[in-house]
Design a protein around this motif. Sequence first.
Motif, PDB file in Angstrom:
ATOM      1  N   LEU A 126       0.822  -1.208   0.000  1.00  0.00           N
ATOM      2  CA  LEU A 126       0.000   0.000   0.000  1.00  0.00           C
ATOM      3  C   LEU A 126       0.853   1.254   0.000  1.00  0.00           C
ATOM      4  O   LEU A 126       0.513   2.253  -0.651  1.00  0.00           O
ATOM      5  N   ALA A 127       1.968   1.227   0.716  1.00  0.00           N
ATOM      6  CA  ALA A 127       2.818   2.411   0.807  1.00  0.00           C
ATOM      7  C   ALA A 127       3.697   2.590  -0.424  1.00  0.00           C
ATOM      8  O   ALA A 127       3.896   3.721  -0.893  1.00  0.00           O
ATOM      9  N   GLN A 128       4.234   1.499  -0.974  1.00  0.00           N
ATOM     10  CA  GLN A 128       5.211   1.616  -2.055  1.00  0.00           C
ATOM     11  C   GLN A 128       4.591   1.525  -3.440  1.00  0.00           C
ATOM     12  O   GLN A 128       5.106   2.133  -4.382  1.00  0.00           O
ATOM     13  N   VAL A 129       3.512   0.765  -3.578  1.00  0.00           N
ATOM     14  CA  VAL A 129       2.888   0.608  -4.893  1.00  0.00           C
ATOM     15  C   VAL A 129       1.721   1.575  -5.059  1.00  0.00           C
ATOM     16  O   VAL A 129       1.635   2.307  -6.046  1.00  0.00           O
ATOM     17  N   PHE A 130       0.804   1.590  -4.086  1.00  0.00           N
ATOM     18  CA  PHE A 130      -0.349   2.491  -4.161  1.00  0.00           C
ATOM     19  C   PHE A 130      -0.036   3.900  -3.658  1.00  0.00           C
ATOM     20  O   PHE A 130      -0.860   4.797  -3.793  1.00  0.00           O
ATOM     21  N   ARG A 131       1.127   4.078  -3.037  1.00  0.00           N
ATOM     22  CA  ARG A 131       1.580   5.387  -2.558  1.00  0.00           C
ATOM     23  C   ARG A 131       0.649   5.973  -1.501  1.00  0.00           C
ATOM     24  O   ARG A 131       0.424   7.188  -1.469  1.00  0.00           O
ATOM     25  N   PHE A 132       0.121   5.137  -0.639  1.00  0.00           N
ATOM     26  CA  PHE A 132      -0.659   5.642   0.484  1.00  0.00           C
ATOM     27  C   PHE A 132       0.281   6.321   1.474  1.00  0.00           C
ATOM     28  O   PHE A 132       1.453   5.984   1.566  1.00  0.00           O
ATOM     29  N   PRO A 133      -0.220   7.308   2.244  1.00  0.00           N
ATOM     30  CA  PRO A 133       0.646   7.972   3.244  1.00  0.00           C
ATOM     31  C   PRO A 133       1.204   6.964   4.245  1.00  0.00           C
ATOM     32  O   PRO A 133       0.486   6.116   4.771  1.00  0.00           O
ATOM     33  N   ALA A 134       2.492   7.077   4.516  1.00  0.00           N
ATOM     34  CA  ALA A 134       3.145   6.133   5.419  1.00  0.00           C
ATOM     35  C   ALA A 134       2.552   6.189   6.821  1.00  0.00           C
ATOM     36  O   ALA A 134       2.429   5.165   7.498  1.00  0.00           O
ATOM     37  N   ARG A 135       2.165   7.365   7.263  1.00  0.00           N
ATOM     38  CA  ARG A 135       1.586   7.505   8.604  1.00  0.00           C
ATOM     39  C   ARG A 135       0.303   6.695   8.720  1.00  0.00           C
ATOM     40  O   ARG A 135       0.071   6.007   9.719  1.00  0.00           O
ATOM     41  N   PHE A 136      -0.539   6.784   7.712  1.00  0.00           N
ATOM     42  CA  PHE A 136      -1.798   6.029   7.715  1.00  0.00           C
ATOM     43  C   PHE A 136      -1.546   4.527   7.639  1.00  0.00           C
ATOM     44  O   PHE A 136      -2.152   3.741   8.374  1.00  0.00           O
ATOM     45  N   VAL A 137      -0.644   4.117   6.760  1.00  0.00           N
ATOM     46  CA  VAL A 137      -0.373   2.695   6.569  1.00  0.00           C
ATOM     47  C   VAL A 137       0.197   2.067   7.842  1.00  0.00           C
ATOM     48  O   VAL A 137      -0.258   1.007   8.288  1.00  0.00           O
ATOM     49  N   LEU A 138       1.183   2.716   8.438  1.00  0.00           N
ATOM     50  CA  LEU A 138       1.819   2.156   9.626  1.00  0.00           C
ATOM     51  C   LEU A 138       0.880   2.160  10.828  1.00  0.00           C
ATOM     52  O   LEU A 138       0.898   1.243  11.647  1.00  0.00           O
ATOM     53  N   GLY A 139       0.056   3.191  10.931  1.00  0.00           N
ATOM     54  CA  GLY A 139      -0.921   3.213  12.018  1.00  0.00           C
ATOM     55  C   GLY A 139      -1.938   2.088  11.889  1.00  0.00           C
ATOM     56  O   GLY A 139      -2.300   1.434  12.877  1.00  0.00           O
ATOM     57  N   THR A 140      -2.402   1.850  10.657  1.00  0.00           N
ATOM     58  CA  THR A 140      -3.344   0.758  10.425  1.00  0.00           C
ATOM     59  C   THR A 140      -2.700  -0.593  10.701  1.00  0.00           C
ATOM     60  O   THR A 140      -3.316  -1.485  11.301  1.00  0.00           O
ATOM     61  N   LEU A 141      -1.452  -0.762  10.263  1.00  0.00           N
ATOM     62  CA  LEU A 141      -0.736  -2.014  10.513  1.00  0.00           C
ATOM     63  C   LEU A 141      -0.579  -2.268  12.008  1.00  0.00           C
ATOM     64  O   LEU A 141      -0.783  -3.390  12.492  1.00  0.00           O
ATOM     65  N   ALA A 142      -0.231  -1.222  12.747  1.00  0.00           N
ATOM     66  CA  ALA A 142      -0.084  -1.385  14.195  1.00  0.00           C
ATOM     67  C   ALA A 142      -1.411  -1.775  14.834  1.00  0.00           C
ATOM     68  O   ALA A 142      -1.456  -2.616  15.746  1.00  0.00           O
ATOM     69  N   GLY A 143      -2.516  -1.177  14.360  1.00  0.00           N
ATOM     70  CA  GLY A 143      -3.823  -1.535  14.894  1.00  0.00           C
ATOM     71  C   GLY A 143      -4.184  -2.979  14.620  1.00  0.00           C
ATOM     72  O   GLY A 143      -4.737  -3.673  15.484  1.00  0.00           O
ATOM     73  N   ILE A 144      -3.874  -3.455  13.409  1.00  0.00           N
ATOM     74  CA  ILE A 144      -4.170  -4.848  13.071  1.00  0.00           C
ATOM     75  C   ILE A 144      -3.352  -5.796  13.932  1.00  0.00           C
ATOM     76  O   ILE A 144      -3.843  -6.835  14.403  1.00  0.00           O
ATOM     77  N   ARG A 145      -2.094  -5.436  14.161  1.00  0.00           N
ATOM     78  CA  ARG A 145      -1.244  -6.272  15.001  1.00  0.00           C
ATOM     79  C   ARG A 145      -1.743  -6.325  16.442  1.00  0.00           C
ATOM     80  O   ARG A 145      -1.455  -7.285  17.170  1.00  0.00           O
TER      81      ARG A 145
END
Length: 248
Positions: A126-145
């Motif tokens: 999502l961050a490297q291919v779709f270019r989503f904001p890193a802050r959003f991607v990492l926050g979502t990943l942390a929530g899923i974890r």
Amino acid sequence: MINRINPVTRIVLAILLSIPVIITLDWLSATIVAGFSLLAAPLVGFGTWRFIKRLAPLLVVAPIGALSMALYGLPGGPTFFDWGPIMVTEQSLWLALAVFIRVFALGMPAILLLTTVDPTDMADGLAQVFRFPARFVLGTLAGIRMIGLFLDDWRTLGQARRARGLGDTGRLRRWTTMAFTLMVFAVRRGSRLATAMEARGFGGSERTWARPSRLSAADGIAVAIVLAVGAFALLAAQRFGTLWIVGS
């Protein structure tokens, strides 16, 4: 084979497979999409029993949707049963069959393509291919974890109440108390996690990625196959006279 496909491509594949089912109301196009998903299950690594367990919610939802459509669907053709608002006709039965199959045609691709994705790989894509904001991607990943930790907390709370002799009575009150306690735990853990991530530089606008996520030829081949399946489903429905576009 599925492991060679980028996680974000799986999202695209699930969307492309759902388009012929969303824009149509006929049973044939949905059957083709569902049949393709069923045949592709071994390529994803799903065993028979594991796949059946994942389909269990669909086995409950599909008959309910089909029954409501059979009883209250758009009437047409010969009438088999008529009682007040309930009218079972040939057309409503065909719609019921279409709804039953469409539930599986929509659910199976999502189950096969998205439930086996590693959250970290998805975040990289999502961050490297779709270019989503890193802050959003990492926050979502942390929530899923954190979901696994919440499950452990819920289990620990239940065991603690049973140890104090509070676990077998007043189930509704017990559930409410545990849910509130879990919410407090979640807020505290989320605050600590946010502070820790900011301290480690996760909130910066520019960052590097330890694992590169790129598209490959396998992604293009997968997209081409899914597009071909969707086109074949629509053309087959048109050829046999079952094609029914939504709104037509």
